[in-house]
Enzyme design. Structure first.
Site, PDB file in Angstrom:
ATOM      1  N   HIS A 124       0.502  -0.906  -0.293  1.00 26.93           N
ATOM      2  CA  HIS A 124      -0.244   0.193  -0.308  1.00 26.93           C
ATOM      3  C   HIS A 124       0.413   1.383  -0.114  1.00 26.93           C
ATOM      4  CE1 HIS A 124      -4.122   2.152   0.666  1.00 26.93           C
ATOM      5  NE2 HIS A 124      -2.678   3.112   1.404  1.00 26.93           N
TER       6      HIS A 124
ATOM      7  N   ASP B 165      -7.582  -2.917   3.730  1.00 22.41           N
ATOM      8  CA  ASP B 165      -6.448  -2.464   3.965  1.00 22.41           C
ATOM      9  C   ASP B 165      -6.943  -1.794   5.687  1.00 22.41           C
ATOM     10  OD1 ASP B 165      -8.796  -0.459   3.836  1.00 22.41           O
ATOM     11  OD2 ASP B 165      -7.774   0.414   2.271  1.00 22.41           O
TER      12      ASP B 165
ATOM     13  N   CYS C 177      48.244  32.197   5.807  1.00 23.08           N
ATOM     14  CA  CYS C 177      47.638  31.312   6.244  1.00 23.08           C
ATOM     15  C   CYS C 177      48.566  30.566   6.691  1.00 23.08           C
ATOM     16  CB  CYS C 177      46.798  29.901   6.015  1.00 23.08           C
ATOM     17  SG  CYS C 177      46.546  29.172   4.296  1.00 23.08           S
TER      18      CYS C 177
END
Length: 876
Positions: A106, A142, A671
């Protein structure tokens, strides 16, 4: 088990094949009758295997089971019924007949939605979860006991198609759009019926079905008004699709429209549907048309003759036949690249041939890239610089029209007014990157083709290296010769290096403890994660872009990159070259603008899956907090205060030369710059004297002058910060040996500076200057462990260095220094093949090096300089 399969569709076919593969015997398939001469996919699979197939139009008549049908069912002797997707009403006599009863698949999480259109209602109701349920059938069909459920999140712009691909293939009835709703509800309704059964409205007296919706969070775009029956406000046909409005004033963007005759068009082409002229075919093209006609005939066997008016789908074809048709065409004409959507856009044979011929001729190619340059005659050349946001393959103004000035640090003049991206621009760029990743050509491209594009981009960068270096120089202040060799040169190397990694990203097979009687295979795959946000600094604008983005693209991700606000121009030039290299739209997006606005929104955006950032530690911490909103991955390369230890047994002249490079390289805006030098007492004074002598030889001036050694600082605010840094050093008692002042000339120039007598508690001993400031501290002769303790007394751990002739001492030092990189008798020797990153508050994660090397494994790279007898080692 002996199984009866009752159902239909491709999903039913997949369940059938899986059950047979698991060893079950399917004793009968019960499905729907042929439609227009075409058998259902489940029937086709079963007939091919010789499985008995029954095609009943119905199981009941006047509310009672048809006995002949029930008898035929009982004849197969099933022990269990499996109903994967069934639109017929099955009598309880059949449901309860097998000794194990019936199980049903389902399309929703029961008991939330029931019925065949449950998956549609999952979206229509705006559910946050979707899924499927397998349950035992009872009298209510269902409402029986649940056997298994699986669920997934429903994204804001998910469609039924997205859920099809996860679960199954429902049907329904086309649903008219009710316009008196908020935009979110309209979007849910349209996507909930996309592509089956379809949400429709009346336009110009005919029913038009809407497909492909997404919420549009931006200002109202320019477009041509289109009246829609029932809507209080006309829609707008824009270059991106049809914009419709909810009763809350918010917008939904619809991509495709389908008319009553089945023809589908891009919504953006609504007013130009009839403008295309019919092509006259060449003899070669006529032969191709007849070959395609034969392919259609092979698929549509129920159609006597394929006429120009024959409609592919109305003649009984399904989505499965689309794939077959395109693959057959590809076999005959490999140069003709068609997509599934092309068939839906041209369903009639004549229209399909016209479309195919246009593609074959190359007439459908993307429109030429339109760029509004700022051009300048500089450095004996004309440089052409884009200045707008680059989003989804186009250079466009910011959504709110805002701009800002980018400044030449050599003289303080304005280079260009650059678009300043807004929050709406961020959303558009992320949406474009997400679309390119999930549904675009990039997501389907094989790894080797990605590598080809990256090689092509590297070639274009190399072809334009003088222009790129010139832009880099005037925008960032980098000395041209350094910009050419390092800023641009290493960027080219980075793209070539990672281009080679594209088809070498591999998983593994894993031996596991076998659970008999089954034999299991376990393997891993390395997959791209999606949209990556990249935020880069201003010291190496192009190189930082390359370091971050090349690995990202090699892995198959898409990106949105924010360059530093003060240095956007090489990133935008890179965007131009990426488009010319052939990167698909949306893969690369560049957003100049405010870090607090653009960078912040990227770091917290729910559709961004990874953030890569290079910049300050406080900003990195803020990005981590923002990224936690959806637990996105983060890699950070942050501040540094890299120690450089110089022992008295070093080769002094080399140590002076390399030590100066460690501090003054790229004007100190580096850096991994040596933020603090520790010099052994016995050579301290001589070292300082030699450094000052060399500084006095340095030429400070125009960065475009090939003889210049030292250019301007990147921007005015940074220069002022450096001057304040030097004032603080003097106030705290450090000795200013040289420099510390602004150079008296236009621009943002600063003298190379030397401090000595720096004590450990001083501000300049602890904080990074990010400028041309050498901070020297003395240490006692032979005090190896003492100087190590001082070197490690910092919250940072990006890089470090040591100069000594004693290799044992060098390796001991390298083991004890708490830094991501240790240079021995060298400095600044980064390479694309060596991983780069820091410890502690210098961040985590690696740039460069082997793609996808485990992040917790250490790497040791040894470099031997053949020009000297000294050991030259870099430990990463």
């Amino acid at each position: 088990l002996k199984l009866a399969l009752i159902g239909q569709s491709i999903f039913g076919q997949e369940v059938y094949n899986k059950l047979r593969k698991e060893g079950h015997k399917v004793v009968g398939v019960f499905t729907v009758p042929d439609k227009n001469g075409q058998a259902d996919p489940l029937a086709l699979a079963a007939e091919k295997d010789g499985t008995p197939v029954f095609k009943f139009p119905r199981w009941r008549a006047k509310g009672k089971p048809i006995q002949e049908v029930v008898a035929a069912y009982k004849s197969v002797g099933a022990e269990l019924n499996v109903l994967p997707f069934c639109t017929q009403f099955i009598p309880m006599d059949v449901i309860d007949c097998p000794k194990h009863g019936s199980i049903i698949y389902h399309p929703s999480i029961l008991p939330r939605h029931r019925g065949a259109s449950a998956i549609n209602w999952t979206l229509i109701q705006g559910d946050k979860k979707a899924g499927f349920t397998i349950f035992w059938a009872d009298d209510g069909l269902d409402t029986g006991p649940i056997l298994l459920q699986r669920e997934c999140d429903v994204g804001q712009n998910d469609t039924v198609d997205d859920l099809y691909n996860r679960f199954l293939f429902p049907e329904g009835i086309k649903a008219m759009i009710s316009w008196n709703q908020p935009a979110a509800a309209l979007h849910n309704w349209i996507r909930g019926h996309d592509k089956v059964p379809g949400a429709w409205a009346t336009i110009d007296g005919q029913v038009v079905t809407f497909y492909g919706s997404s919420l549009l969070d931006a200002s109202v775009p320019a477009g041509q008004e289109l009246a829609i029956k029932g809507a209080s406000r006309p829609g707008l046909v824009t270059k991106n699709g049809l914009v419709v409005f909810g009763n809350d004033g918010k917008m939904v963007l619809v991509r495709n429209l389908q008319f009553e005759d089945g023809k589908m068009i891009p919504a953006s082409k609504y007013f130009s549907v009839d403008e295309t002229t019919t092509l006259e075919l060449t003899e070669e093209e006529k032969k191709m048309a007849e070959d395609i006609r034969a392919i259609w005939k092979g698929i549509l066997s129920n159609v006597a003759v394929i006429e120009d008016s024959t409609d592919f789908f109305k003649s009984g074809a399904s989505s499965m036949h689309v794939v077959r048709m395109l693959e057959e065409i590809k076999q005959k004409y490999s140069g003709l690249q068609l997509q599934n959507e092309d068939v839906y856009m041209a369903t009639k044979f004549a229209d399909f041939i016209q479309m195919a011929v246009r593609k074959f001729r190359g007439e459908d190619k993307e429109e030429e890239l339109v760029i509004d340059y700022i051009s300048k005659n500089v450095n004996n050349m004309t440089v052409n610089m884009p200045y707008q946001c680059f989003i989804n393959g186009h250079f466009i103004n910011a959504d709110d029209g805002k701009t800002y000035d980018t400044i030449n640090p050599a003289d303080g003049s304005i280079i260009a007014s650059v678009s300043s991206a807004s929050l709406a621009d961020v959303d558009k760029a992320v949406a474009a990157a997400k679309e390119a990743f999930e549904n675009g050509e990039w997501g389907r491209m094989n790894a080797r083709e990605r590598g080809r594009l990256m090689y092509r981009l590297a070639d274009l960068m190399e072809e334009h290296q003088e222009e790129l270096a010139t832009i880099e120089s005037i925008d960032s202040g980098a000395v041209y010769t350094l910009a050419l060799k390092t800023h641009v040169g290493m960027s080219v190397q980075t793209f070539r290096y990672f281009a080679g990694w594209c088809d070498k990203i591999q998983g593994a097979t894993i031996p596991i403890n076998q659970a008999r009687p089954n034999h299991n295979l376990t393997f891993t795959k390395k997959e791209p994660i999606g949209v990556c946000a990249i935020v880069i600094p201003w010291n190496y604008p192009l190189m930082m872009l390359a370091w971050k983005s090349a690995a990202c693209l090699a892995a198959g991700n898409t990106l949105v990159l924010k360059p530093a606000q003060v240095t956007p121009l090489t990133s935008l030039k890179f965007a131009e070259l990426s488009a010319k290299a052939g990167f698909p739209k949306g893969v690369i997006n560049i957003l100049p603008g405010s870090g607090g606005l653009v960078g912040q929104h990227l770091s917290e955006h729910p559709d961004v899956r990874k953030v890569g950032f290079t910049g300050s530690t406080p900003t990195g911490k803020q990005i981590m907090k923002s990224a936690a909103t959806n637990l996105k991955k983060v890699s950070l390369e942050l501040g540094g205060k890299s120690p450089l230890i110089i022992f008295n047994d070093c080769e002094l002249d080399r140590a002076v030369k390399m030590g100066m490079g460690a501090v003054y390289f790229n004007k100190g805006e580096n850096c991994i710059a040596a933020g603090r030098l520790f010099v052994e007492e016995s050579i301290h004074d001589e070292f300082v004297r030699k450094v000052v002598e060399e500084i006095k030889k340095m030429k400070i001036g125009d960065p475009l002058d090939r003889s210049t050694d030292h250019g301007p600082q990147n921007h005015k605010a940074h220069l002022e910060k450096l001057l304040q840094y030097c004032e603080t050093g003097v106030k705290e008692g450090a000795t200013l040996v040289y420099g510390g002042r602004q150079v008296r000339r236009p621009g943002f120039f600063m003298e190379p500076t030397v401090f000595t007598d720096v004590e450990d508690h001083m501000y300049i001993a602890q904080e990074e200057s990010f400028g041309p400031v050498m901070v020297i501290s003395k240490f006692k002769n032979g005090d190896v462990d003492g100087v190590l303790r001082r070197a490690n007394t910092t919250e940072y751990g990006l890089a470090s260095g040591v100069f000594t002739k004693d290799i044992s001492k060098a390796l001991y030092i390298s083991e004890k220094l708490e830094a991501g990189t240790v240079f021995i008798n060298t400095y600044n020797k980064t390479d694309v093949a060596a991983p780069f990153g820091g410890f502690k508050q210098s961040g985590f994660g690696k740039d460069l090096g082997k793609l996808f090397s485990p992040s917790l494994i250490s790497h040791l790279t040894v470099q031997i300089n053949e020009e000297t007898t000294l050991p030259v080692v870099q430990c990463v």
